[in-house]
Enzyme design. Structure first.
Site, PDB file in Angstrom:
ATOM      1  N   CYS A   2       1.475  -0.889   0.249  1.00 50.87           N
ATOM      2  CA  CYS A   2       0.087  -0.086  -0.539  1.00 50.87           C
ATOM      3  C   CYS A   2       0.923   1.295   0.229  1.00 50.87           C
ATOM      4  CB  CYS A   2      -1.150   0.182   1.273  1.00 50.87           C
ATOM      5  SG  CYS A   2      -1.722  -0.997   1.221  1.00 50.87           S
ATOM      6  N   ARG A  27       3.486   0.251  -5.069  1.00 53.90           N
ATOM      7  CA  ARG A  27       3.173  -0.803  -3.618  1.00 53.90           C
ATOM      8  C   ARG A  27       2.334  -1.620  -3.186  1.00 53.90           C
ATOM      9  NH1 ARG A  27       6.817   1.442   0.477  1.00 53.90           N
ATOM     10  NH2 ARG A  27       5.379   0.580   1.609  1.00 53.90           N
ATOM     11  N   TRP A  73      -2.642  -2.780  -1.878  1.00 50.32           N
ATOM     12  CA  TRP A  73      -2.510  -3.999  -1.992  1.00 50.32           C
ATOM     13  C   TRP A  73      -3.188  -4.885  -1.566  1.00 50.32           C
ATOM     14  CZ3 TRP A  73      -0.967  -7.979   1.071  1.00 50.32           C
ATOM     15  CH2 TRP A  73      -0.633  -9.106   0.582  1.00 50.32           C
ATOM     16  N   ASN A  99      -1.762   1.967   5.947  1.00 56.65           N
ATOM     17  CA  ASN A  99      -0.252   0.815   5.605  1.00 56.65           C
ATOM     18  C   ASN A  99      -0.087   0.061   6.422  1.00 56.65           C
ATOM     19  OD1 ASN A  99       1.120  -0.658   4.019  1.00 56.65           O
ATOM     20  ND2 ASN A  99       2.972   1.125   4.549  1.00 56.65           N
ATOM     21  N   GLY A 100      -1.036  -1.406   6.362  1.00 54.42           N
ATOM     22  CA  GLY A 100      -0.565  -2.244   7.108  1.00 54.42           C
ATOM     23  C   GLY A 100      -1.782  -2.894   7.604  1.00 54.42           C
ATOM     24  N   GLU A 484      16.661 -18.309  -8.313  1.00 54.83           N
ATOM     25  CA  GLU A 484      16.086 -16.526  -8.320  1.00 54.83           C
ATOM     26  C   GLU A 484      15.796 -16.486 -10.228  1.00 54.83           C
ATOM     27  OE1 GLU A 484      15.704 -14.126  -7.441  1.00 54.83           O
ATOM     28  OE2 GLU A 484      15.699 -12.216  -8.845  1.00 54.83           O
ATOM     29  N   LYS A 488      11.654 -14.924 -10.899  1.00 58.58           N
ATOM     30  CA  LYS A 488      12.187 -14.219 -12.150  1.00 58.58           C
ATOM     31  C   LYS A 488      10.741 -14.474 -12.801  1.00 58.58           C
ATOM     32  CE  LYS A 488      12.796 -11.193 -10.163  1.00 58.58           C
ATOM     33  NZ  LYS A 488      13.750 -11.085  -9.242  1.00 58.58           N
ATOM     34  N   GLU A 491       6.374 -14.800 -11.549  1.00 59.73           N
ATOM     35  CA  GLU A 491       6.075 -13.412 -10.854  1.00 59.73           C
ATOM     36  C   GLU A 491       6.335 -12.797 -12.256  1.00 59.73           C
ATOM     37  OE1 GLU A 491       8.891 -11.007  -7.701  1.00 59.73           O
ATOM     38  OE2 GLU A 491      10.537 -11.515  -9.202  1.00 59.73           O
ATOM     39  N   HIS A 507      16.020 -36.652  -8.682  1.00 58.95           N
ATOM     40  CA  HIS A 507      15.684 -37.268  -7.077  1.00 58.95           C
ATOM     41  C   HIS A 507      13.935 -37.069  -7.368  1.00 58.95           C
ATOM     42  CE1 HIS A 507      18.712 -38.848  -5.648  1.00 58.95           C
ATOM     43  NE2 HIS A 507      19.950 -37.463  -6.230  1.00 58.95           N
ATOM     44  N   LYS A 606       5.756  -3.966  -3.593  1.00 60.01           N
ATOM     45  CA  LYS A 606       6.945  -3.892  -3.988  1.00 60.01           C
ATOM     46  C   LYS A 606       7.248  -4.253  -2.341  1.00 60.01           C
ATOM     47  CE  LYS A 606      11.112  -3.540  -5.402  1.00 60.01           C
ATOM     48  NZ  LYS A 606      11.931  -3.928  -6.832  1.00 60.01           N
TER      49      LYS A 606
HETATM   50  C1  F6R Z   1      10.989 -10.628  -6.358  1.00 59.78           C
HETATM   51  C2  F6R Z   1      11.181  -9.837  -5.469  1.00 59.78           C
HETATM   52  C3  F6R Z   1      10.723 -10.085  -3.787  1.00 59.78           C
HETATM   53  C4  F6R Z   1      11.066  -9.888  -2.380  1.00 59.78           C
HETATM   54  C5  F6R Z   1      11.451  -9.712  -1.448  1.00 59.78           C
HETATM   55  C6  F6R Z   1      11.996  -9.169  -0.331  1.00 59.78           C
HETATM   56  O1  F6R Z   1      11.699  -9.861  -7.417  1.00 59.78           O
HETATM   57  O2  F6R Z   1      10.897  -8.786  -5.372  1.00 59.78           O
HETATM   58  O3  F6R Z   1      10.839 -12.082  -3.903  1.00 59.78           O
HETATM   59  O4  F6R Z   1      13.006 -10.111  -2.953  1.00 59.78           O
HETATM   60  O5  F6R Z   1       9.975  -9.457  -1.247  1.00 59.78           O
HETATM   61  O6  F6R Z   1      11.634  -8.105   0.128  1.00 59.78           O
HETATM   62  P1  F6R Z   1      13.105  -6.706   0.224  1.00 59.78           P
HETATM   63  O7  F6R Z   1      14.434  -6.911  -0.403  1.00 59.78           O
HETATM   64  O8  F6R Z   1      12.987  -5.614   0.150  1.00 59.78           O
HETATM   65  O9  F6R Z   1      13.035  -7.502   2.017  1.00 59.78           O
END
Ligand code: F6R
Length: 611
Positions: A2, A27, A73, A99-100, A484, A488, A491, A507, A606
């Site tokens: 948010c 966000r 969000w 927010n929260g 990773e 990616k 997402e 396995h 984010k």
């Molecule tokens: C993936 C991504 C998330 C963040 C995770 C942790 O692309 O962005 O998996 O890595 O939410 O976020 P931070 O690094 O801000 O603690």
């Protein structure tokens, strides 16, 4: 999670808030809304993106010099117009953005329902809002006082900002566990979840701390604690430029941020990598060097992509420093009563520095006497403020929801820290240390080389864009990169993907392999190379569609696959940074080919400030 923005001053509030919401949309983006006071409080909300709110407000007269805005969000209640913020209290006298999460909202709600309150939304926010309004009415007190009383009963995390019809020149804001920054202009104030909506108006900001309350007018900012004592605001200068949060000619923020990596990696190294003196200069590491090099173990807590960076750090630290490392998901670590001894060193890795699980995990560990070392991107973030020391990654603001440049910056900084500890501990030879410094300093150019020509990656992306599932495999330092790569792709393209250690694949996951499954190997030259080729043969024998990231000039796999992505040669400890780039591009191009909004993937946000 948010985004909130608010303004009070002498300008029209609506355009400032709307622009701020667009900046904060990364966000959360399932609905948005704004409220202003012109004679009375007016609230406008809309499910969907901020642009849909903007469209719905075309032609609406919104003249006001005070207002609040929110991009959501969803936590409590589905994304919808009625669950969007701002909410209006039952009396219609106050409006609030939040927010929260209010964890004890159910108890508060039943108390209010018993008093005859009716709720228009499913949110915890509306409950807190009416709880505050009820306190104000029963105690005949100011809104400020009512907020203070209410927050003493609230458990959970929040930033709240309130508009009060009876005081149309004042915003009341409070925070616990979610971020709030206040920009100080000339007879005006800007409130936001981060500095991006503020930067074009002022560089003077105050970061609000937990349990602080702000009473904000155009020409006055008063900070108090929940005990009603005044606190002197600590004014800081923002170290951020407007260009850093704009697309700069790229189609998407994600692409811009991928292409920024030669510079951001250079920035992570700048002033730290001292090739002339064969040394690494990092003040935060130096301050705790005795504790670091004598640590019995290092625990690394993180989430998501930052957790993948932690896995690579584990491999490097154990290899070079001979210190045992444990990597923990912050969300598990915080609840599972882990053994933490005084003097244990905990690394917290986080781009945002606001991730709720990571924040709480280290708060608990700090209480038990651990030394907290933050590896963070956002300066002044909550985790930065509770860490004993740390190192910023200097990747600049990351707006694309999926982490790209922040990840490679984390890898660089973690490598620097590991090399420095190893040097101080004398667990690395001088020769190897100097070799690794040279390898690190070459990374920006090698990344630039990959970015110079992305045609082949794009071709491979388009070829596989219709896949329904993907497997990413790697061994050693490249195993976390396979994880990773899979994250990616999930997402950005919504294709199911799994990352696996290449040898572990037999396995179980090998059962998934058929002629429809793309299997991507991160197969650059390292100690495992021959074994990885054997794993590729195993996939080939089962007709899986092989894609491989290989070292320039490596012809050993050319018979196995036509989908090869060549990357410059690098030491195996450094190669993960370089090998990440094609994986980011592959996901990006697959997402774009599938017509998806790569900057704002569905259901994501984010900064995950809820647990
Ligand atoms: C993936 C991504 C998330 C963040 C995770 C942790 O692309 O962005 O998996 O890595 O939410 O976020 P931070 O690094 O801000 O603690």
């Amino acid at each position: 999670m948010c985004g909130i923005v608010a303004y009070v001053g002498h300008r029209e509030a609506y355009p400032i808030i709307l622009k701020g919401l667009k900046r904060l949309e990364y966000r959360g983006y399932d609905s948005s809304g704004i409220a202003v006071i012109s004679d009375e409080i007016k609230v406008y909300k809309k499910q969907g993106r901020v642009s849909e709110l903007e469209e719905s407000l075309l032609g609406v007269h919104l003249s006001a010099t005070i207002g609040i805005g929110h991009t959501r969000w969803a936590t409590h209640g589905e994304p919808s117009d009625r669950n969007a913020h701002p909410h209006l209290s039952q009396s219609g006298r106050i409006s609030m953005i939040h927010n929260g999460i209010i964890e004890n909202y159910a108890t508060l709600k039943s108390e209010l329902v018993a008093k005859g309150y009716q709720f228009k939304s499913d949110t915890d926010t509306e409950v807190l809002l009416n709880f505050i309004d009820d306190i104000r009415e029963n105690n005949e007190c100011s809104l400020e006082e009512a907020v203070r009383i209410a927050l003493k009963r609230v458990t959970g995390a929040y930033v709240i900002v309130l508009l009060d019809e009876e005081n149309p020149d004042t915003l009341i804001a409070a925070r616990k566990g979610s971020p709030l920054v206040i920009g100080i202009g000339k007879n005006e104030h800007f409130l936001a979840s981060d500095a991006s909506p503020i930067i074009e108006y002022t560089k003077e900001v105050v970061y609000i701390n937990d349990y602080e309350l702000a009473i904000v007018k155009g020409d006055e900012l008063i900070l108090k604690n929940l005990g009603n004592e005044k606190i002197t605001p600590f004014v800081q200068q923002l170290d951020m430029e407007l260009a850093a949060i704009e697309k700069g000619g790229f189609e998407h923020f994600m692409l811009k941020e991928i292409f920024e990596q030669p510079d951001t990696i250079f920035d992570s190294l700048r002033g730290r990598l001292d090739l002339a003196n064969a040394d690494i200069v990092m003040a935060g590491v130096q301050k705790y060097i005795e504790e670091l090099k004598n640590a019995n173990r290092i625990i690394i807590v993180a989430c998501g992509t930052s957790w993948h960076a932690a896995l690579i750090a584990e491999y490097i630290i154990e290899e070079l420093c001979r210190i045992p490392v444990e990597v923990e998901y912050a969300s598990e670590f915080r609840y599972r009563n882990p053994i933490i001894n005084k003097g244990d060193v905990i690394f917290a890795i986080s781009q945002s520095g606001e991730t709720a699980d990571t924040l709480v995990a280290i708060e608990r560990a700090k209480e038990k006497g651990a030394i907290i070392f933050g590896i963070l991107n956002v300066v002044g973030s909550s985790i930065a403020r509770i860490s004993h020391a740390g190192a910023y990654t200097h990747a600049g603001p990351e707006i694309g929801v999926a982490s790209t440049k922040a990840f490679t910056a984390q890898l660089v900084v973690l490598a620097l820290i590991a090399f420095k500890i190893a040097k101080e501990k004398k667990s690395i030879s001088e020769e190897r240390f100097i070799h690794l410094l040279n390898e690190l300093s070459a990374v920006p150019n090698k990344v630039a080389e990959i970015l110079q020509n992305t045609t082949e990656i794009k071709r491979i992306a388009e070829k596989h864009a219709d896949a329904t599932s993907f497997l990413f495999l790697g061994r050693g330092y490249n195993f976390p990169i396979a994880l990773e790569g899979a994250l990616k792709l999930k997402e950005i393209s919504y294709i199911h993907a799994e990352g696996y250690p290449a040898a572990e694949m037999k396995h179980g996951p090998i059962a998934l392999v058929d002629e429809n499954l793309p299997v991507l190997f991160v197969a650059t030259k390292d100690a495992y190379h021959e074994k990885v080729i054997s794993n590729m043969q195993e996939i080939n024998a089962r007709k899986g569609k092989l894609i491989a990231i290989v070292t320039d000039g490596d012809t050993s796999v050319s018979e196995l696959s036509q989908d090869l992505i060549f990357v410059p040669e690098a030491d195996e400890l450094i190669a993960p940074i370089i090998n990440t780039i094609p994986l980011q591009l592959l996901s990006y191009y697959i997402g774009v080919t599938r017509g998806l909004d790569v900057d704002k993937p569905r259901n994501l946000a984010k900064s995950v400030t809820v647990e």
